[in-house]
Each structure stands twice: as structure tokens, then as C-alpha cells.
Design an enzyme around this catalytic site. Structure first.
Site, short mmCIF file in Angstrom:
data_model
loop_
_atom_site.label_atom_id
_atom_site.label_comp_id
_atom_site.label_asym_id
_atom_site.label_seq_id
_atom_site.Cartn_x
_atom_site.Cartn_y
_atom_site.Cartn_z
N THR A 123 -14.25 4.06 -47.09
CA THR A 123 -14.44 5.09 -45.51
C THR A 123 -13.26 5.06 -45.06
O THR A 123 -12.86 6.15 -44.64
CB THR A 123 -15.71 4.52 -44.82
OG1 THR A 123 -16.89 4.75 -45.71
CG2 THR A 123 -15.80 5.65 -43.76
N THR A 136 6.45 36.15 -6.90
CA THR A 136 6.51 34.51 -6.83
C THR A 136 5.51 34.15 -5.65
O THR A 136 5.69 34.60 -4.60
CB THR A 136 7.88 34.20 -6.57
OG1 THR A 136 8.67 34.40 -5.60
CG2 THR A 136 8.69 34.63 -7.94
N SER A 196 -22.64 42.73 -12.99
CA SER A 196 -23.88 41.99 -11.93
C SER A 196 -25.11 42.59 -12.23
O SER A 196 -25.38 43.60 -12.52
CB SER A 196 -23.10 42.34 -10.49
OG SER A 196 -24.05 42.07 -9.46
N SER A 197 -26.09 41.59 -11.78
CA SER A 197 -27.49 41.96 -11.93
C SER A 197 -27.87 42.44 -10.65
O SER A 197 -29.04 42.99 -10.60
CB SER A 197 -28.33 40.63 -12.41
OG SER A 197 -28.18 39.89 -11.25
#
Length: 472
Positions: free
Chosen positions: A147, A193, A324-325
């Protein structure tokens, strides 16, 4: 397991006791012990076709090398080879029952493969599965192996295979960014930046930078992938090669390279190869770097497409789904968000890999299953995530040209482009006046007679070319 044998089961025994195995399944008692004792996740080794292929290739090459060294017969070799080919073709997955995250240091996984291959080989020789009277899992399929050398070898081979599609996806994404860089080459853009107005640039330059990054990420993945071609196969238990004939090692690498179509190599030092898994720290590190870098780009796209009214709104991302719900009409940047979230998971996987690599002990590392689990997970997350990001998001990005130019011309960022013609001190004074009065610097310059709007545009145009990001 039910201890009452029926006509539909067979009995196999080990020193713990007896188990009943469905007659149509090819696993054996060691596989059952591994599955019963060590299943902790929902994903077995059957979930990873590259890992199945890699193990079967190792067993096939070992059979050929053992035949060459007169350790097994031609008949046994042919039966084992045939079973390995069938396994590579996708058969017997229902008999690969050990959890990838098993905690036996890979022994349960190796024995699951050994037993399935042995039982199928038995069938090819007209012998019953489970009797192991002609082909034995340990004596024949696992011959000249442990193994400790075959598992990490298969892990490297599988990872090498899985990295190929990922590299292709990263290269495809880089190519897509290059296309966008050319498409946006003439779009004036406000460079920022620290999230503050900075300098004039072209939107194409921004995307050219993304393209260059993608190409570098792909190159680094290619380089680290190549390190996986050195295998510990042939070291057997601890690197000595004890239990394998003298000619086994060169033979097994020759046959493995022929079977896999990749030149796999023996290590310079077998003890190093058995003890250490540092190559997986490097592989996982590159996966983490790839994920983090692409998450940065995804974050940029999220910011630049913010709005559509209250944000920057300089980019338009494809509308993938409702956002979105409760808020009608809202659309979210779900593809960039997914890339960012994916990067968190890959970073966590990298921590697990680093811990596993660190805590190997003495002659072997018995935490290879968690390395396999986390590295495979990172590769699959990135391969699938990048594909969707490129196809469903990046390919459909468009620029709001008017908004890009307005943000630039309304800002004091044009000041940098004017320094050569007016001088730093005077431009600085006028820039601060622009901020204080909340008026575009270009308008103040025009009013003062220092520079007309057209001259300001010419100065900006000169400052923002050449488009280095596109040319690279």
C-alpha cells in the site's frame, strides 16, 4: 452484515470473523471491514474515475512486471490485466465501496482494488469469486507492492490526469480575457488604487492584465504537474524494495508508461519518495494561488459592475438569474460570487494538505487519503467553477463606454496625464480645487484657459497608450 448465508451471498473470512457478500459484488472481506469501520464521508473511491484508472494502471503494470520476472504465470497475468482494463473502462464501480477519506493509510483502498481485480480475474479463469484459489488479492494482484508505494503512486498519477482539464480551463479563461482586452482596447477607463481615483487607462489594459495572469497561472500548474511524474512505485513497504524481484522496478515503470501514455519515472532516492509528500504541498499551493488570483478578478468584476444605479456600473455582466426572493428585479453577480466562495474552499483544502504533509511519520505518510480527498476536491471545484465563470460570465461581459469615460473625465485622475505639460505643482493645486468644488478637473482647466477639453483628451490618450496588457 447479515451472518446468515443465502444462495445470493458468499462467505468470506478474516481473523475478525465471517462476512456475507452479495454474489454479484466483487469486493471481499477487507473491503467490507474498511467500509464498515472507516466510512465518514459520502464519497467513495468509486466517485473518482481518474483514481480508479490510476490504481488499475498500477496493478496492470505490476502484473506485467511480475510476469517478466517469472513471479506469476502468463495465465495469471492475462487475467489480472483483463480485469484492470475492464476496471478502467468503468466496470465494477459498484464494488469500490471504501470511503476515499478512510483512515487506514490507504490499506483499505488498496485492498478494495486488489479484491475486485482478483475476483474478476478468478471469473476470467472460470473460478468462483472469493475462493482465491488461482488469483489471490495479496499473493498475485498485490505482488511486489505495498500500500505504501502503490497508493501514493496512484495518487500522483490521478492528480496528474485531473490537472490536465483544469489547465485547459485556465488557458481558455486567459484566452477569453485576451479577447475582451482587444474588444475594450479603446475604452477610456478610470484606474483606481486603494479604491480612489488614480490614473487614466484603457479598459482593455485591465483585461489584458487578467489575460496575462491567467496565462501565468496555467504555466505554473503545468510546471508543478510535471513534478508528479516521479513515483515511489517499487519501494514496497518503506523504500527498500523488499519483497519484489530485482528486475521488477525497471519493468514496472516501462509497462506503466506504456499503459498510461505518460513517462513516469523512478525516484532518485526511494526512501525520500516513500517518506515525503512535499510535492502535494506544491500542487495544493498552486491550486490555492490559482483560486485566490481568480477570486481577485471576480471581486474586481463585482465592483466594476456594481449598481446599476448606486454603484460604478462600468461593466455589465450577463444576467444569470434572479438575485432576490423579496426584491423584485434585483440581479446579483452570482458567477463572480461563486468564484470567490470557491476560493475559500480551496484555501481550506490547502491547509488540510499542509497539515497532512507535515504529520507523516518516519518511513511513510499514512495521511495520504486526506491529501487525495482535498486535492481532488480543489481540482474539481476549480475545473468546474472556472468553466462556468468563463462560459456564463466572462464571455458575455460588455462595457458601459459612456459611464467609463464620464467617470474618468469627471475625476481628478486626469491630473497625472497633465503633469508633463503644466507641471506637478500647478496640476496638484487645480486637482485639489476640483475635489473641493466638486467639479471635473477638465472643466476647470478649460475655464482657466490652460487646456481645452480636446487637449485634455489628447493628453489622456497619450498617457494611456500603448495598451501593454493587450499586446502581451
Amino acid at each position: 452484515m447479515n451472518n446468515l448465508a443465502t444462495s445470493e451471498t458468499r462467505i468470506e473470512r478474516d481473523y475478525v470473523g465471517e462476512v456475507n457478500i452479495p454474489s454479484e459484488r466483487l469486493y471481499g472481506v477487507n473491503s467490507v471491514r474498511g467500509a464498515d469501520n472507516l466510512t465518514v464521508s459520502p464519497l467513495s473511491i468509486a466517485h473518482y474515475p481518474e483514481f480508479i484508472t490510476a490504481f488499475a494502471q498500477c496493478k496492470w503494470a505490476a502484473a506485467l512486471a511480475n510476469r517478466d520476472n517469472n513471479v506469476i504465470t502468463q495465465e495469471q497475468c492475462d487475467a489480472i490485466s483483463r480485469a484492470c482494463q475492464e476496471m478502467i473502462d468503468g466496470q465494477f464501480n459498484d464494488s469500490l465501496i471504501v470511503d476515499l477519506l478512510e483512515g487506514s493509510g490507504g490499506t483499505s483502498t488498496n485492498m478494495n482494488f486488489n479484491e475486485v481485480i482478483a475476483n474478476r480475474a478468478q471469473q476470467h479463469l472460470d473460478h468462483a469469486p472469493g475462493s482465491y484459489d488461482v488469483i489471490h488479492p495479496n499473493d498475485h494482484v498485490n505482488c511486489s507492492q505495498s500500500t505504501n508505494d502503490v497508493y501514493p503512486a496512484a495518487l500522483k498519477i490521478a492528480t496528474y490526469a485531473m490537472l490536465g482539464p483544469l489547465i485547459s480551463e485556465v488557458e481558455r479563461l486567459a484566452d477569453r480575457f485576451r479577447v475582451k482586452a482587444i474588444e475594450f482596447a479603446d475604452v477610456l477607463h478610470l484606474g483606481r488604487t486603494c479604491l480612489q481615483d488614480a490614473q487614466p487607462m484603457r479598459l482593455g489594459q485591465l483585461f489584458g492584465g487578467y489575460a496575462s495572469l491567467g496565462r501565468r497561472l496555467a504555466d505554473e500548474l503545468v510546471a508543478v504537474r510535471d513534478k508528479l511524474r516521479t513515483l515511489p512505485l517499487g519501494g514496497t513497504a518503506i523504500g527498500t524494495g523488499f519483497g519484489a524481484p530485482a528486475g521488477y522496478r525497471p519493468a514496472v515503470y516501462k509497462h506503466l508508461s506504456g499503459i498510461a501514455g505518460v513517462e513516469f519515472l523512478a525516484p532518485t532516492n526511494s526512501f525520500d519518495a516513500m517518506q515525503n509528500m512535499d510535492v502535494f504541498s506544491r500542487v495544493s499551493g498552486e491550486l490555492r494561488t490559482c483560486a485566490a488570483s481568480l477570486a481577485k478578478i471576480a471581486s474586481d468584476l463585482t465592483v466594476l459592475s456594481s449598481g446599476p444605479v448606486g454603484g460604478l456600473g462600468e461593466l455589465r455582466l450577463p444576467e444569470a438569474q434572479a438575485g432576490s426572493s423579496i426584491m423584485p428585479g434585483k440581479v446579483n453577480p452570482v458567477l463572480p460570487m461563486a468564484m470567490i466562495q470557491l476560493s475559500f474552499a480551496v484555501a481550506g483544502n490547502d491547509v488540510a494538505v499542509a497539515q497532512a504533509v507535515q504529520y507523516g511519520e518516519l518511513e511513510i505518510n499514512h495521511f495520504e487519503p486526506v491529501v487525495a480527498s482535498r486535492v481532488f476536491d480543489s481540482i474539481m471545484l476549480l475545473t468546474n467553477g472556472i468553466r462556468r465563470f468563463e462560459e456564463k460570465c466572462v464571455s458575455g461581459i460588455t462595457a458601459n463606454v459612456e459611464r467609463n469615460e464620464r467617470h474618468l473625465m469627471d475625476s481628478m485622475a486626469v491630473a497625472t496625464a497633465l503633469v508633463p505639460s503644466i507641471g506637478y505643482a500647478r496640476v496638484s493645486t487645480l486637482a485639489r480645487k476640483s475635489v473641493a468644488e466638486g467639479r471635473p478637473l477638465a472643466a476647470i482647466l478649460d475655464e482657466s484657459g490652460l487646456l481645452s477639453r480636446s487637449d485634455t483628451l489628447l493628453a489622456i490618450d497619450k498617457a494611456s497608450y500603448p495598451v501593454f496588457g493587450v499586446q502581451e
